[in-house]
Design a protein around this motif. Structure first.
Motif, short mmCIF file in Angstrom:
data_model
loop_
_atom_site.label_atom_id
_atom_site.label_comp_id
_atom_site.label_asym_id
_atom_site.label_seq_id
_atom_site.Cartn_x
_atom_site.Cartn_y
_atom_site.Cartn_z
N SER A 88 0.84 -1.20 0.00
CA SER A 88 0.00 0.00 0.00
C SER A 88 0.87 1.25 0.00
O SER A 88 2.10 1.19 0.22
N ALA A 89 0.25 2.38 -0.24
CA ALA A 89 1.00 3.64 -0.33
C ALA A 89 1.71 3.96 0.99
O ALA A 89 2.87 4.39 1.00
N GLN A 90 1.02 3.74 2.11
CA GLN A 90 1.64 4.03 3.40
C GLN A 90 2.79 3.08 3.69
O GLN A 90 3.84 3.49 4.19
N GLU A 91 2.59 1.79 3.41
CA GLU A 91 3.66 0.81 3.64
C GLU A 91 4.86 1.07 2.74
O GLU A 91 6.02 0.95 3.18
N LEU A 92 4.60 1.44 1.48
CA LEU A 92 5.69 1.75 0.56
C LEU A 92 6.45 3.00 1.01
O LEU A 92 7.69 3.05 0.95
#
Length: 471
Positions: A88-92
């Motif tokens: 996901s964007a936050q994890e990336l």
């Protein structure tokens, strides 16, 4: 090489190019019979060569510094494993921040082998980027310095080229200043429009209750917060008025004394001492107001019974954080702005006006009142406007000596607050810009900007009318 090292190398290359260009022009002039045989002075030939080195290299360094990290980031994203690209964007974002910390040596956490491999790749890419940049800049410096050396000829119009470059630089600075001002105005305007879409403009401009903290219970003042700005502007004008009552007469009389009555020895001592006040940090004035002036005013006036006032309201009640304390200290802080600028303006009045007044039989005081002050009025008005702007925009003294309580009062012995203090308070901390509480700061700034603009327009009208009368 780091960017700072490359910047030093560029400066050295610019200096070498200047010396080479100037030396070649002097050599050519010596063969042709002197500097008069050249179109421009040797200084311009050296400056032209230095500019040919400076402009391309500095632009290249700036562009490389601006886009280097983003390009490396895109390369890393393309070489991530399929599992990492599906994050996901936050994890990336968290993964990339971890890699950045490891690659920069900021973090020493034990990461997985995959993350350490990405960090090693970032380090190698940065080293490669710095190597390419260093080689490019050094080669550019050598080629451009050689080009500047070759271009030095007697008929070459080096002065014209240098003047065009500096004219373009000045035009760019002026344009940048204009666009910066326009950008500030539009950014404040657009955010204020968003605020007025949530809160009616009539409530903001004419409301008498200010409580931007959104209410939790329905029985609190305004179930969605109270955004009446009248108490803020009243407090701002009250403290500014007290400061101006102290600063304007004192500063103006000081300027008149130093420019017209004091001898050179007194002036050389008093004026620097006065200007020291302008260099004292405002937080020091705030401490002085909170710890010395405010308690002194309270001890002197609290409970005092005046013949006329006590009959109506009883003994005086003085708050521990009063507008009077902030206004007095702010007035002392602003005195150098009025005195120094007014002194310069008065000294700029032609001596012929003084001599003509004395020749007609006027005394020194009559000359000051009837000739010097009218002639210096535009500059004095400008000094007062600068002082007013300084008083309206002051924050630290008000925060430390008065506080943040918004009260609608004109009593200088009570605690009030100002627009700038509330703007600072509203923007401190982590807030969403979609809430009325945060957007209220932009609305306050817009109204304060309009008020200041109106004051400047009014002052310019007065100055224009006066100049028409005396010119």
């Amino acid at each position: 090489m780091s960017f700072s090292t490359l910047f030093v190398i560029i400066l050295v290359g610019i200096a070498v190019a200047y010396v080479l260009g100037r030396s070649r022009s002097l050599t050519i002039a010596g063969r042709l019979g002197g500097i008069k045989s050249l179109h421009s002075l040797p200084f311009y030939y050296g400056t032209q060569a230095a500019l040919w080195c400076a402009i391309p290299c500095l632009i290249l360094l700036a562009l490389w510094a601006a886009f280097d990290d983003s390009i490396i980031r895109q390369i890393i994203l393309q070489h991530l494993s399929p599992e990492q690209q599906n994050l996901s964007a936050q994890e990336l974002s968290l993964l990339l921040n971890t890699v950045e910390s490891i690659a920069s040596g900021v973090s020493s956490i034990q990461a997985s082998p995959e993350v350490m491999a990405i960090a090693d790749r970032v380090i190698s890419l940065r080293q490669l980027s710095q190597t390419i940049l260093a080689v490019t800049i050094i080669c550019a410096l050598v080629l451009l310095a050689a080009w500047g050396w070759v271009k030095v000829k007697p008929e070459y119009r080096a002065r014209n080229g240098v003047e065009r470059v500096f004219m373009l630089f000045l035009l760019t600075c002026s344009t940048l200043a204009i666009f910066t001002t326009v950008g500030i105005v539009f950014s404040v305007l657009f955010e204020s429009i968003r605020f007025f879409g949530m809160i009616p403009i009539t409530e903001f401009l004419f409301g008498t209750h200010w409580s931007p903290q959104l209410a939790i219970r329905s029985d609190q003042v305004g179930s969605s917060g109270a955004f009446g700005a009248i108490p803020l502007f009243t407090g701002t004008m009250l403290i500014s008025l007290i400061a101006m009552i102290i600063a304007v007469p004192t500063g103006l009389m000081t300027a008149i004394y130093l420019s017209e009555y004091a001898n050179n020895k007194v002036r050389a001592i008093v004026k620097p001492l006065l200007e020291i006040l302008a260099g004292i940090p405002t937080v020091v004035y705030g401490f002085f107001a909170a710890l010395t002036v405010a308690p002194m005013i309270k001890n002197a006036l609290h409970g005092l019974e005046l013949p006329l006032i006590s009959f109506a309201i009883g003994p005086l009640e003085v708050s521990g954080e009063s507008a009077l304390a902030a206004g007095l200290v702010m007035g002392v802080m602003i005195i150098p702005f009025v005195s120094s600028l007014s002194d310069d303006v008065i000294n700029a009045v032609p001596q012929s006006l003084r001599d003509g007044s004395y020749g007609l039989g006027s005394t020194q005081s009559e000359t000051v009142k009837k000739v010097i002050l009218p002639a210096a009025l535009p500059g004095i008005v400008g000094a007062i406007l600068l002082a007013v702007s300084r008083a309206i925009g002051e924050t630290m003294i008000v925060v430390m000596a008065v506080g943040t309580a918004a009260r609608l009062t004109m009593n200088p012995l009570e605690s009030v607050t100002t627009v700038t203090v509330q703007m600072t308070t509203l923007l401190i901390g982590d807030h969403e810009f979609d809430s009325a509480k945060t957007l209220a700061a932009f609305a306050l700034g817009l109204v304060l900007f309009v008020i200041t603009l109106g004051l400047n327009f009014f002052a310019l009208r007065i100055v224009k009318k006066y100049r028409e009368q005396y010119d």
